[in-house]
Design a protein around this motif. Sequence first.
Motif, PDB file in Angstrom:
ATOM      1  N   LEU A  29       0.825  -1.204   0.000  1.00  0.00           N
ATOM      2  CA  LEU A  29       0.000   0.000   0.000  1.00  0.00           C
ATOM      3  C   LEU A  29       0.863   1.260   0.000  1.00  0.00           C
ATOM      4  O   LEU A  29       0.626   2.193  -0.784  1.00  0.00           O
ATOM      5  N   ARG A  30       1.889   1.279   0.829  1.00  0.00           N
ATOM      6  CA  ARG A  30       2.788   2.443   0.875  1.00  0.00           C
ATOM      7  C   ARG A  30       3.539   2.610  -0.436  1.00  0.00           C
ATOM      8  O   ARG A  30       3.696   3.721  -0.942  1.00  0.00           O
ATOM      9  N   THR A  31       3.989   1.491  -0.990  1.00  0.00           N
ATOM     10  CA  THR A  31       4.732   1.542  -2.249  1.00  0.00           C
ATOM     11  C   THR A  31       3.856   2.062  -3.376  1.00  0.00           C
ATOM     12  O   THR A  31       4.287   2.891  -4.188  1.00  0.00           O
ATOM     13  N   ALA A  32       2.613   1.572  -3.448  1.00  0.00           N
ATOM     14  CA  ALA A  32       1.684   2.014  -4.491  1.00  0.00           C
ATOM     15  C   ALA A  32       1.375   3.507  -4.354  1.00  0.00           C
ATOM     16  O   ALA A  32       1.342   4.243  -5.350  1.00  0.00           O
ATOM     17  N   PHE A  33       1.169   3.955  -3.115  1.00  0.00           N
ATOM     18  CA  PHE A  33       0.815   5.360  -2.893  1.00  0.00           C
ATOM     19  C   PHE A  33       1.969   6.283  -3.271  1.00  0.00           C
ATOM     20  O   PHE A  33       1.773   7.288  -3.963  1.00  0.00           O
ATOM     21  N   GLN A  34       3.177   5.939  -2.820  1.00  0.00           N
ATOM     22  CA  GLN A  34       4.324   6.807  -3.114  1.00  0.00           C
ATOM     23  C   GLN A  34       4.658   6.790  -4.606  1.00  0.00           C
ATOM     24  O   GLN A  34       5.179   7.773  -5.144  1.00  0.00           O
ATOM     25  N   SER A  35       4.347   5.684  -5.292  1.00  0.00           N
ATOM     26  CA  SER A  35       4.627   5.612  -6.730  1.00  0.00           C
ATOM     27  C   SER A  35       3.761   6.574  -7.533  1.00  0.00           C
ATOM     28  O   SER A  35       4.070   6.885  -8.681  1.00  0.00           O
ATOM     29  N   ARG A  36       2.652   7.050  -6.929  1.00  0.00           N
ATOM     30  CA  ARG A  36       1.761   7.986  -7.616  1.00  0.00           C
ATOM     31  C   ARG A  36       2.043   9.434  -7.228  1.00  0.00           C
ATOM     32  O   ARG A  36       1.185  10.302  -7.409  1.00  0.00           O
ATOM     33  N   ALA A  37       3.237   9.693  -6.731  1.00  0.00           N
ATOM     34  CA  ALA A  37       3.579  11.044  -6.245  1.00  0.00           C
ATOM     35  C   ALA A  37       3.420  12.098  -7.333  1.00  0.00           C
ATOM     36  O   ALA A  37       3.032  13.245  -7.055  1.00  0.00           O
TER      37      ALA A  37
END
Length: 210
Positions: free
Chosen positions: A110-118
Amino acid sequence: MVNCTVKNWQGDEVGKADLDLKVAKEENASHIVHRALVRQLNNARQGTSSSKTRSEVRGGGRKPWRQKGTGRARAGSSRSPLWRGGGVIFGPKPKEYNLKMNRKERRLALRTAFQSRAEDLIVVESFAAQLTAPKTKDLLAAMNRWGVESDQKVLLIMDELAENVHLSARNVASLKLIPANGLNVFDILNANKIVVTSEALAKIQEVYND
């Protein structure tokens, strides 16, 4: 760490916010996010589709015609899978599609997916007070000022779901409103733009960064 510009209701830049989440290593990131997405989609399946076998179809107890002398093929039941109205061979039956994934892995994905959409992240000040009454037109106008185009799918994340914001957003098919503690991988990856309030961004980092 990613530095984000914070915008107010009018669309003006009023400050900065930091996004700093513990993410997966680059070589493993796509794999773990994909696993989390497949798990979410599979767990959403009902698995209730069902068909009847020849033993479950009603009727067919009597032999349709005698075994020999008619010139037709042998038949023992009118509920054979070869007959119209008969049973189904290897048809679907109720089953569980659920997949398991460790909590730490789910959080990491979840954290990886969210930060990838920065790059597609738009941080705004809390605007619930600006909508004194449910008004879809006002919310869409604000979205436009923030840089969201009318044909884009938008994920709106708030610290708490204000009633007027919820009522204003529910009529827009391309807009999904969720609370900060209700993040999921599919919504994050499916949206073209992610609009998050600064309070929600702080809560995301507090809740999920463990």
